[in-house]
Write an enzyme that holds these catalytic residues in place. Structure first.
Site, PDB file in Angstrom:
ATOM      1  N   HIS A  11       5.920  -0.434  -2.630  1.00 30.28           N
ATOM      2  CA  HIS A  11       5.476   0.339  -3.796  1.00 30.28           C
ATOM      3  C   HIS A  11       5.524   1.847  -3.584  1.00 30.28           C
ATOM      4  CE1 HIS A  11       3.149  -3.443  -5.298  1.00 30.28           C
ATOM      5  NE2 HIS A  11       4.451  -3.525  -5.486  1.00 30.28           N
ATOM      6  N   GLY A  44      -5.119  -9.289   2.630  1.00 32.06           N
ATOM      7  CA  GLY A  44      -5.765  -8.381   1.683  1.00 32.06           C
ATOM      8  C   GLY A  44      -4.988  -8.066   0.429  1.00 32.06           C
ATOM      9  N   ASN A  98       0.827  -1.202   0.000  1.00 28.80           N
ATOM     10  CA  ASN A  98       0.000   0.000   0.000  1.00 28.80           C
ATOM     11  C   ASN A  98       0.861   1.251   0.000  1.00 28.80           C
ATOM     12  OD1 ASN A  98      -2.100  -1.729   0.088  1.00 28.80           O
ATOM     13  ND2 ASN A  98      -2.594  -1.405   2.235  1.00 28.80           N
ATOM     14  N   ALA A 131     -10.325  -8.190   7.111  1.00 26.83           N
ATOM     15  CA  ALA A 131      -9.120  -7.933   7.908  1.00 26.83           C
ATOM     16  C   ALA A 131      -9.450  -7.468   9.321  1.00 26.83           C
ATOM     17  CB  ALA A 131      -8.261  -6.891   7.193  1.00 26.83           C
ATOM     18  N   CYS A 184      12.164  13.742  -7.621  1.00 23.52           N
ATOM     19  CA  CYS A 184      12.522  14.575  -8.764  1.00 23.52           C
ATOM     20  C   CYS A 184      12.965  13.701  -9.936  1.00 23.52           C
ATOM     21  CB  CYS A 184      13.635  15.541  -8.378  1.00 23.52           C
ATOM     22  SG  CYS A 184      14.161  16.548  -9.768  1.00 23.52           S
TER      23      CYS A 184
HETATM   24  P1  NAD Z   1      -5.905  -5.660  -5.095  1.00 20.23           P
HETATM   25  O1  NAD Z   1      -6.787  -4.468  -5.278  1.00 20.23           O
HETATM   26  O2  NAD Z   1      -5.394  -6.348  -6.286  1.00 20.23           O
HETATM   27  O3  NAD Z   1      -6.650  -6.765  -4.208  1.00 20.23           O
HETATM   28  C1  NAD Z   1      -7.266  -6.463  -2.991  1.00 20.23           C
HETATM   29  C2  NAD Z   1      -7.478  -7.774  -2.231  1.00 20.23           C
HETATM   30  O4  NAD Z   1      -8.035  -7.443  -0.967  1.00 20.23           O
HETATM   31  C3  NAD Z   1      -8.449  -8.765  -2.898  1.00 20.23           C
HETATM   32  O5  NAD Z   1      -7.872 -10.042  -2.892  1.00 20.23           O
HETATM   33  C4  NAD Z   1      -9.688  -8.706  -1.999  1.00 20.23           C
HETATM   34  O6  NAD Z   1     -10.357  -9.961  -1.931  1.00 20.23           O
HETATM   35  C5  NAD Z   1      -9.085  -8.345  -0.668  1.00 20.23           C
HETATM   36  N1  NAD Z   1      -9.987  -7.641   0.250  1.00 20.23           N
HETATM   37  C6  NAD Z   1     -11.020  -6.829  -0.025  1.00 20.23           C
HETATM   38  N2  NAD Z   1     -11.587  -6.373   1.106  1.00 20.23           N
HETATM   39  C7  NAD Z   1     -10.891  -6.931   2.131  1.00 20.23           C
HETATM   40  C8  NAD Z   1     -10.982  -6.841   3.557  1.00 20.23           C
HETATM   41  N3  NAD Z   1     -11.924  -6.094   4.166  1.00 20.23           N
HETATM   42  N4  NAD Z   1     -10.101  -7.540   4.306  1.00 20.23           N
HETATM   43  C9  NAD Z   1      -9.131  -8.321   3.735  1.00 20.23           C
HETATM   44  N5  NAD Z   1      -9.007  -8.433   2.382  1.00 20.23           N
HETATM   45  C10 NAD Z   1      -9.871  -7.743   1.585  1.00 20.23           C
HETATM   46  O7  NAD Z   1      -4.739  -5.185  -4.128  1.00 20.23           O
HETATM   47  P2  NAD Z   1      -3.202  -5.542  -4.098  1.00 20.23           P
HETATM   48  O8  NAD Z   1      -3.016  -7.009  -4.207  1.00 20.23           O
HETATM   49  O9  NAD Z   1      -2.641  -4.828  -2.931  1.00 20.23           O
HETATM   50  O10 NAD Z   1      -2.595  -4.907  -5.430  1.00 20.23           O
HETATM   51  C11 NAD Z   1      -2.958  -3.624  -5.802  1.00 20.23           C
HETATM   52  C12 NAD Z   1      -1.786  -2.717  -6.140  1.00 20.23           C
HETATM   53  O11 NAD Z   1      -2.288  -1.401  -6.210  1.00 20.23           O
HETATM   54  C13 NAD Z   1      -0.740  -2.696  -5.082  1.00 20.23           C
HETATM   55  O12 NAD Z   1       0.458  -2.775  -5.730  1.00 20.23           O
HETATM   56  C14 NAD Z   1      -0.869  -1.345  -4.386  1.00 20.23           C
HETATM   57  O13 NAD Z   1       0.360  -0.644  -4.419  1.00 20.23           O
HETATM   58  C15 NAD Z   1      -1.832  -0.546  -5.208  1.00 20.23           C
HETATM   59  N6  NAD Z   1      -2.981  -0.033  -4.412  1.00 20.23           N
HETATM   60  C16 NAD Z   1      -2.763   0.532  -3.197  1.00 20.23           C
HETATM   61  C17 NAD Z   1      -3.837   1.005  -2.439  1.00 20.23           C
HETATM   62  C18 NAD Z   1      -3.570   1.609  -1.084  1.00 20.23           C
HETATM   63  O14 NAD Z   1      -2.486   2.110  -0.841  1.00 20.23           O
HETATM   64  N7  NAD Z   1      -4.527   1.539  -0.149  1.00 20.23           N
HETATM   65  C19 NAD Z   1      -5.140   0.885  -2.918  1.00 20.23           C
HETATM   66  C20 NAD Z   1      -5.339   0.310  -4.184  1.00 20.23           C
HETATM   67  C21 NAD Z   1      -4.232  -0.156  -4.902  1.00 20.23           C
HETATM   68 ZN    ZN Z   2      15.635  17.971  -8.725  1.00 21.92          ZN
END
Ligand code: NAD
Ligand code: ZN
Length: 247
Positions: free
Chosen positions: A121, A189, A104, A233, A129
């Site tokens: 990430h 998650g 995240n 979660a 920059c």
């Molecule tokens: P993803 O969106 O691909 O998958 C989310 C997962 O969370 C799913 O498997 C889903 O079933 C599960 N989920 C949904 N609700 C849940 C809950 N309440 N409790 C537990 N699990 C739950 O996410 P990812 O695998 O992290 O990949 C997404 C990419 O996008 C990452 O690389 C991330 O950097 C980025 N991203 C980040 C954020 C953030 O920072 N909050 C949000 C969206 C995407």
């Molecule tokens: Zn610079």
């Protein structure tokens, strides 16, 4: 397996662990109101994240990409960590060797009090920059579009690992080392589609760790997990938290 016996087992493993790692994905922030990417809410102005979070998109149209990040920053500003983030911060206090690896970029783990965090990430509250590489914390909402470096004058980009980019080798190396030496890995998650986080469960298992997955859905990680806890979660992490064993 009944949820209760599963959580009791996970808690026993955690209690006995010399070294524990938790790997989180977008799902842990979903209950705080941060949309996951792979749901219907992942769309913005008919763009998919995969079309915006790329170096090509930024080169083509930095203002469009920054507008998307401004929208995400605006939404995140009022969002608080949830009980799952909180329980992980508490867990860190009760274990000697604890590493939190997150995909995240929202900064919610730190806001909840976690300290030993490896952000695979990047972080949405940091800018980098494109000229001199300087990284800075920047919490402006909205950020001036496009923002420029005050040192060299070149355009700033979000300090985020975009699709098609390499992870920071030092952060990945530390995460990989923690995964290889831990006794228990808890994956929360993540859809398990994005590498290399997706393969960490397998790496931990091959190195002898007990692997727990917490996710309402089956994912490609489920196969490698010794224990799959199907649920949200906040519900599960609070139950397996060691907090009540400390008093
Ligand atoms: P993803 O969106 O691909 O998958 C989310 C997962 O969370 C799913 O498997 C889903 O079933 C599960 N989920 C949904 N609700 C849940 C809950 N309440 N409790 C537990 N699990 C739950 O996410 P990812 O695998 O992290 O990949 C997404 C990419 O996008 C990452 O690389 C991330 O950097 C980025 N991203 C980040 C954020 C953030 O920072 N909050 C949000 C969206 C995407
Ligand atoms: Zn610079």
């Amino acid at each position: 397996m009944a949820l209760h016996s599963g959580t009791a087992k996970a808690k026993d493993y955690l209690k006995a662990a010399q070294s524990a790692v938790v790997l989180t994905g977008a799902g842990i922030s979903a209950e705080s109101g941060v949309p996951v990417f792979r749901g219907k809410e992942g769309l913005w102005n008919n763009y998919r994240p995969e079309e915006l979070a790329t170096p090509e998109a930024f080169m083509r149209d930095p203002e469009l990409v920054w507008s998307w990040y401004n929208m995400r920053r605006e939404k995140l500003e009022s969002i608080e960590p949830n009980d799952a983030h909180g329980a992980l911060a508490t867990l860190e206090e009760s274990l000697d060797d604890f590493t939190l690896i997150t995909q995240n970029v929202d900064g919610l783990h730190r806001k909840a009090g976690s300290r030993n965090i490896l952000e695979l990430h990047g972080n949405i509250w940091k800018v980098r920059c494109t000229g001199c590489g300087k990284i800075e914390r920047n919490c402006d909402i909205p950020i001036d579009i496009p923002p420029y470096c005050d040192k060299c004058g070149k355009i700033l980009r979000p300090h985020i690992v975009w699709f098609g980019e390499m992870l920071d080798p030092e952060i990945f190396g530390n995460a990989d080392a923690a995964v290889r030496k831990c006794d228990i890995l808890i994956v929360i998650g993540t859809s398990g589609v994005v590498q290399p986080a997706a393969s960490m469960a397998r790496t931990a298992k091959d190195a002898g760790a007990y692997v727990v997955e917490i996710n309402p859905q089956v994912t490609p990680i489920s196969d490698a997990a010794d224990l799959s806890l199907r649920g949200k979660a906040t519900e599960i992490v609070s139950i397996i938290s060691l907090f009540d064993t400390e008093v």
